[in-house]
Structure formats: structure tokens, C-alpha cells
Design an enzyme around this catalytic site. Structure first.
Site, mmCIF file in Angstrom:
data_model
loop_
_atom_site.group_PDB
_atom_site.id
_atom_site.type_symbol
_atom_site.label_atom_id
_atom_site.label_comp_id
_atom_site.label_asym_id
_atom_site.label_seq_id
_atom_site.Cartn_x
_atom_site.Cartn_y
_atom_site.Cartn_z
ATOM 1 N N SER A 37 0.839 -1.204 0.000
ATOM 2 C CA SER A 37 0.000 0.000 0.000
ATOM 3 C C SER A 37 0.874 1.254 0.000
ATOM 4 C CB SER A 37 -0.897 0.008 1.240
ATOM 5 O OG SER A 37 -0.145 0.427 2.352
ATOM 6 N N ARG A 39 1.299 3.203 2.262
ATOM 7 C CA ARG A 39 2.026 3.305 3.540
ATOM 8 C C ARG A 39 3.455 2.793 3.408
ATOM 9 N NH1 ARG A 39 -3.091 1.696 5.003
ATOM 10 N NH2 ARG A 39 -2.683 -0.500 4.564
ATOM 11 N N CYS A 149 -10.070 -19.905 3.089
ATOM 12 C CA CYS A 149 -9.212 -20.904 3.759
ATOM 13 C C CYS A 149 -10.000 -21.922 4.583
ATOM 14 C CB CYS A 149 -8.174 -20.181 4.619
ATOM 15 S SG CYS A 149 -8.823 -18.738 5.459
ATOM 16 N N SER A 179 -4.138 -15.952 12.237
ATOM 17 C CA SER A 179 -3.501 -15.442 11.021
ATOM 18 C C SER A 179 -4.513 -15.282 9.894
ATOM 19 C CB SER A 179 -2.352 -16.351 10.581
ATOM 20 O OG SER A 179 -2.822 -17.668 10.359
ATOM 21 N N GLY A 180 -5.684 -15.937 10.018
ATOM 22 C CA GLY A 180 -6.742 -15.773 9.013
ATOM 23 C C GLY A 180 -7.286 -14.357 8.977
ATOM 24 N N ARG A 235 -13.582 -17.727 15.712
ATOM 25 C CA ARG A 235 -12.155 -17.374 15.801
ATOM 26 C C ARG A 235 -11.621 -17.868 17.151
ATOM 27 N NH1 ARG A 235 -9.592 -16.117 11.619
ATOM 28 N NH2 ARG A 235 -10.911 -14.343 11.116
ATOM 29 N N HIS A 242 -6.673 -23.876 10.335
ATOM 30 C CA HIS A 242 -8.124 -23.817 10.542
ATOM 31 C C HIS A 242 -8.655 -25.247 10.711
ATOM 32 C CE1 HIS A 242 -8.044 -19.642 9.818
ATOM 33 N NE2 HIS A 242 -8.789 -19.542 8.735
ATOM 34 N N ASN A 327 -4.098 -22.533 7.087
ATOM 35 C CA ASN A 327 -4.856 -21.482 6.389
ATOM 36 C C ASN A 327 -4.021 -20.561 5.527
ATOM 37 O OD1 ASN A 327 -4.135 -20.741 9.210
ATOM 38 N ND2 ASN A 327 -4.842 -18.732 8.580
HETATM 39 N N1 LIG Z 1 -4.963 -14.764 5.990
HETATM 40 C C1 LIG Z 1 -5.565 -15.834 5.436
HETATM 41 O O1 LIG Z 1 -5.524 -16.962 5.991
HETATM 42 C C2 LIG Z 1 -6.299 -15.699 4.155
HETATM 43 C C3 LIG Z 1 -6.458 -14.476 3.500
HETATM 44 N N2 LIG Z 1 -7.134 -14.411 2.326
HETATM 45 C C4 LIG Z 1 -7.305 -13.157 1.601
HETATM 46 O O2 LIG Z 1 -6.001 -12.713 1.161
HETATM 47 C C5 LIG Z 1 -5.955 -11.281 1.133
HETATM 48 C C6 LIG Z 1 -4.790 -10.796 2.014
HETATM 49 O O3 LIG Z 1 -5.042 -11.186 3.350
HETATM 50 P P1 LIG Z 1 -3.976 -10.989 4.531
HETATM 51 O O4 LIG Z 1 -2.601 -11.177 4.029
HETATM 52 O O5 LIG Z 1 -4.469 -11.848 5.616
HETATM 53 O O6 LIG Z 1 -4.180 -9.429 4.914
HETATM 54 P P2 LIG Z 1 -3.156 -8.419 5.642
HETATM 55 O O7 LIG Z 1 -4.020 -7.339 6.202
HETATM 56 O O8 LIG Z 1 -2.246 -9.130 6.552
HETATM 57 O O9 LIG Z 1 -2.281 -7.804 4.430
HETATM 58 C C7 LIG Z 1 -2.849 -6.940 3.476
HETATM 59 C C8 LIG Z 1 -1.818 -6.601 2.409
HETATM 60 O O10 LIG Z 1 -2.438 -5.763 1.418
HETATM 61 C C9 LIG Z 1 -1.775 -4.491 1.383
HETATM 62 N N3 LIG Z 1 -2.776 -3.430 1.227
HETATM 63 C C10 LIG Z 1 -3.676 -2.998 2.149
HETATM 64 N N4 LIG Z 1 -4.427 -1.986 1.657
HETATM 65 C C11 LIG Z 1 -3.969 -1.774 0.389
HETATM 66 C C12 LIG Z 1 -4.298 -0.851 -0.625
HETATM 67 N N5 LIG Z 1 -5.292 0.042 -0.466
HETATM 68 N N6 LIG Z 1 -3.621 -0.909 -1.790
HETATM 69 C C13 LIG Z 1 -2.638 -1.819 -1.979
HETATM 70 N N7 LIG Z 1 -2.252 -2.711 -1.050
HETATM 71 C C14 LIG Z 1 -2.916 -2.689 0.118
HETATM 72 C C15 LIG Z 1 -1.012 -4.373 2.686
HETATM 73 O O11 LIG Z 1 0.115 -3.517 2.504
HETATM 74 P P3 LIG Z 1 0.708 -2.586 3.716
HETATM 75 O O12 LIG Z 1 1.545 -3.487 4.566
HETATM 76 O O13 LIG Z 1 1.521 -1.589 2.971
HETATM 77 O O14 LIG Z 1 -0.449 -2.020 4.437
HETATM 78 C C16 LIG Z 1 -0.611 -5.823 2.922
HETATM 79 O O15 LIG Z 1 0.508 -6.144 2.128
HETATM 80 C C17 LIG Z 1 -7.331 -10.799 1.583
HETATM 81 O O16 LIG Z 1 -8.162 -10.607 0.443
HETATM 82 C C18 LIG Z 1 -7.844 -11.980 2.409
HETATM 83 O O17 LIG Z 1 -9.237 -11.981 2.492
HETATM 84 C C19 LIG Z 1 -7.621 -15.555 1.776
HETATM 85 C C20 LIG Z 1 -7.483 -16.768 2.357
HETATM 86 C C21 LIG Z 1 -6.809 -16.911 3.598
HETATM 87 N N1 LIG Z 2 -11.898 -14.963 6.577
HETATM 88 C C1 LIG Z 2 -10.770 -15.887 6.672
HETATM 89 C C2 LIG Z 2 -9.594 -15.396 5.880
HETATM 90 C C3 LIG Z 2 -9.965 -14.656 4.654
HETATM 91 O O1 LIG Z 2 -9.544 -13.567 4.467
HETATM 92 O O2 LIG Z 2 -10.830 -15.265 3.858
HETATM 93 P P1 LIG Z 2 -11.576 -14.588 2.599
HETATM 94 O O3 LIG Z 2 -10.535 -14.235 1.579
HETATM 95 O O4 LIG Z 2 -12.501 -15.629 2.102
HETATM 96 O O5 LIG Z 2 -12.287 -13.373 3.132
HETATM 97 C C4 LIG Z 2 -10.395 -16.033 8.136
HETATM 98 O O6 LIG Z 2 -10.725 -15.179 8.873
HETATM 99 O O7 LIG Z 2 -9.748 -16.949 8.546
#
Ligand SMILES: NC(=O)C1=CN([C@@H]2O[C@H](COP(=O)(O)OP(=O)(O)OC[C@H]3O[C@@H](n4cnc5c(N)ncnc54)[C@H](OP(=O)(O)O)[C@@H]3O)[C@@H](O)[C@H]2O)C=CC1
Ligand SMILES: N[C@@H](CC(=O)OP(=O)(O)O)C(=O)O
Length: 350
Positions: A37, A39, A149, A179-180, A235, A242, A327
């Protein structure tokens, strides 16, 4: 072969870090762009990322400069997306139009009619929807998504059972790791000594996504599986992994031992089993009466296997069991990488 350049979007987050970890020394892919992002843009990865994993940050990633999450910054043939869904909504189609194959974790396009919601163990043939995308939308690239996940492990188990016994109804109660929720995720004062019985949007995804994945591809269109799923999602204070307590009703009622034999025998065709990220084994059944456990079992098969235990006869439906899946590996970054390998193997890069 020459390594294929790949970009990671959302590279600093919980899933983005897993991508960096899993792509270290990947035999086919080389990370050439990391995006985050506003940031974080302009910082090195080591400055912009609070590394949470238990292996050191790979040396090659430390000094890479974080790029803006815009179309112009990404020119790789494969893009791994770990973006928030609202950011993925417009950017992922724009990247596909530009010629990138986007392998996405975000939920934004999972249920689009011509976008595969892909789990190679379950529906590798759905990858053919890429041809529909290219015809209908005029894209040179494509979008391929991996499921939520929590949907991941239980759908692999339902597939194995469906092939032999037919699945009709299921009840799924999840215990989902912290971590989800991404980083920093849930506040410690909310989760320590506690269980939170609500995860926004999760029950809807867990009820519907498996039906698309278990569906049949006919004439370029997916007919959803008629299975009904009732889901409750929670959660819990676990770091990764998970767990789903799953009750299943089948067309033909199996005994627990018959179900275990089918789960243990679940195998992939050689072309899938030989991909670098393929789970080995796809499903592992634990017969001890207190397994699976997230801390002890989540890394089986390098975090890619689905672990099943406590398979018993159910007094209400036919079977009950406990399913565990990592997950952020099988349910997220590992899933996208496995899907990308499948796409390369099928010759579907533009
Ligand atoms: N965690 C999990 O187990 C799972 C997650 N997901 C999906 O994967 C995706 C990522 O999840 P997760 O890693 O947990 O989330 P996090 O909040 O940990 O990370 C988000 C990431 O996206 C970046 N970001 C945030 N806002 C913006 C923006 N406006 N423009 C560009 N980049 C941005 C952040 O960058 P910065 O550090 O600079 O803010 C960071 O790199 C989500 O869609 C989530 O639903 C799907 C399955 C499982
Ligand atoms: N919602 C899931 C992780 C996630 O981000 O899933 P989705 O991409 O389907 O919103 C969790 O909390 O463990």
C-alpha cells in the site's frame, strides 16, 4: 527452463509473507516485483514488512523496493494477489486485460461465472474457464482464484467422499486461526481467554464456495453441486491452522472404516501429483483419538496436506470428523502457487 518472473501484490501482509517464504528457491518462479500500500511504497521489504514467520526473511527479498499497487508497476506474466478484496475488485481484471495471469486469494472474483475457483485436488478441469474469460472479455491474461481458507480442507474431504458415496448435506463448525484475520488482526484483549463466534462473511462463503468447486463444468459453464451446507464459524486463539468439525450425510451411508479407506486412498493423477507444490499426501487420516491438532499437525505435507481425524458414525447425519488445513499455506499462498503451477503445466500462460 528459465525461471518465470512473478509479482506479489499485498506482499507485506500475512499471506504476502507466505508467498515470499514459499517462493524462496521455487524451481519454476522468480519474484521480481513486490507491491504494497501507499504506507509502504518506496521502503525496502525489510523496512516495510513486519516479518512474522519462523524462517528468516529470504536474502533476495530484504532489499527489494516496495512498489505501488498500480497497473504500470506490474509487468510479470504471473501475478500473485494477496490484496484486500476491495482493492482486488478493479485491479485484478485490469491486470488480466493487460496480459497477466492473476492467481488470487481475494474473494472479489471467486464467484464470477467465468472465473475458476480452483483446488487442483477437486476441480483441476475448471481451469478451462480461462478460455471463456479470454473469449468473452477479450483478456490476454486471466484470473484464477483460490477459495476461502475454511472452505479449502473441507471441500477436499467432501470431494473424496462424494466420488464414492455421494454427499447430500453437511454441517461445518469452524475453529479458525488468528492469522486468518491478517496482521495485526484481532486485538489480544479480544481473543486471549476467549472464542469469538462471528467472522464477517465467512459462513456465507463456507456454505457456497464448496458447491461451486464440487460443481460440474458443462459447455463452458459450472453447474453447482446440489449439496446443502450449514456453517458456523469461530475465531480461536491459535496462530495458524483452521479446524472444521464436519458432519456429513451421503447418498449411500458408509461405515467410518469405509470412509477412512476412501479418504486414505484419495490420489491425484501423476501430472498433478508431480507439480512442485502438490500435497504429499493429499489427505492424511489420523487414527489417534486426539488428533488432528493445529500445533502438531498443520505442517504435514509442508502445510499442503489436508488432515482428517476422529472419523465416527454420526447419530444425526451419517459421519462426523475433524478436518485441519493450514490457512495461510494450503488455504492461501500455497494454494495460489499450486494453481499457477497447474496453469504453466497446462500451457495456459499467454
Ligand atoms: N490470511 C488468510 O488466511 C487468508 C487471507 N485471504 C485473503 O487474502 C488477502 C490478504 O489477506 P492478509 O494477508 O491476511 O491481509 P493483511 O491485512 O495481513 O495484508 C494486506 C496486504 O495488502 C496491502 N494493502 C492494504 N491496503 C492496500 C491498498 N489500499 N492498496 C494496496 N495494497 C494494500 C497491505 O500492505 P501494507 O503493509 O503496505 O499495508 C498488505 O501487504 C485478503 O483478500 C484476504 O481476504 C484468503 C485466504 C486466507
Ligand atoms: N476470513 C478468513 C480469511 C480470509 O480472508 O478469507 P476470505 O478471503 O474468504 O475473506 C479467516 O478469517 O480466517
Amino acid at each position: 527452463m528459465e525461471p518465470i518472473p512473478v509479482a506479489i501484490l499485498g506482499a507485506t501482509g500475512a499471506v504476502g509473507q507466505r508467498f515470499v517464504q514459499l517462493l524462496d528457491h521455487h524451481p519454476w518462479f522468480k519474484v521480481t516485483t513486490l507491491c504494497a500500500s501507499d504506507r509502504s511504497v518506496g521502503k525496502t521489504y525489510v523496512e516495510g514488512c513486519r516479518w512474522l514467520l519462523d524462517s528468516p526473511m529470504p536474502e533476495w527479498a530484504r532489499d527489494m523496493i516496495l512498489q505501488p499497487t498500480v497497473l504500470e508497476a506490474v509487468n510479470e506474466p504471473i501475478v500473485f494477489s494477496a490484496l484486500p478484496a476491495e482493492v482486488a475488485q478493479d485491479l485484478e481484471p485490469a491486470l488480466a486485460e493487460k496480459g497477466c495471469v492473476v492467481c488470487s486469494n481475494a474473494s472479489a472474483h471467486r464467484m464470477d461465472e467465468d472465473i475458476p475457483l480452483l483446488l487442483p485436488e477437486v476441480n483441476a478441469e475448471h481451469v478451462e474457464l480461462i478460455h471463456q474469460q479470454r473469449q468473452r472479455r477479450g483478456w490476454r491474461g486471466a484470473i484464477v482464484t483460490n477459495p476461502n481458507c475454511t472452505s479449502t480442507g473441507m471441500t477436499i474431504v467432501l470431494k473424496a467422499l462424494d466420488q464414492v458415496f455421494g454427499v447430500k448435506r453437511a454441517i461445518a463448525v469452524s475453529l479458525q486461526a488468528l492469522s486468518g484475520a491478517g496482521y495485526p488482526g484481532v486485538a489480544s484483549l479480544d481473543i486471549v481467554d476467549n472464542v469469538i463466534p462471528f467472522i464477517r462473511g465467512e459462513e456465507e462463503k463456507v456454505s457456497l464456495e464448496p458447491r461451486k468447486m464440487l460443481g460440474t463444468l458443462k459447455n463452458g459453464h459450472i453447474e453447482y453441486h446440489p449439496l446443502t451446507i450449514s456453517a458456523q464459524t469461530n475465531r480461536v486463539a491459535v496462530l495458524d491452522g483452521h479446524m472444521v468439525c464436519l458432519n456429513v450425510e451421503c447418498e449411500t451411508r458408509p461405515s467410518p472404516e469405509e470412509a477412512i479407506q476412501v479418504l486414505e486412498a484419495f490420489a491425484l493423477p501423476d501430472w498433478l501429483a508431480n507439480l512442485p507444490s502438490s500435497p504429499r499426501p493429499p489427505i492424511m487420516v489420523r487414527r489417534e483419538n486426539d488428533r488432528p491438532q493445529p500445533r502438531l499437525d498443520r505442517m504435514i505435507g509442508r502445510g499442503m496436506s489436508t488432515i482428517v481425524g476422529r472419523v465416527r458414525a454420526d447419530e444425526v447425519l451419517d459421519l462426523k470428523m475433524v478436518v485441519l488445513s493450514h490457512n495461510t499455506i494450503r488455504g492461501a499462498a500455497g494454494a495460489s502457487i499450486y494453481n499457477a503451477e497447474l496453469i504453466v503445466q497446462k500451457g495456459l500462460l499467454p
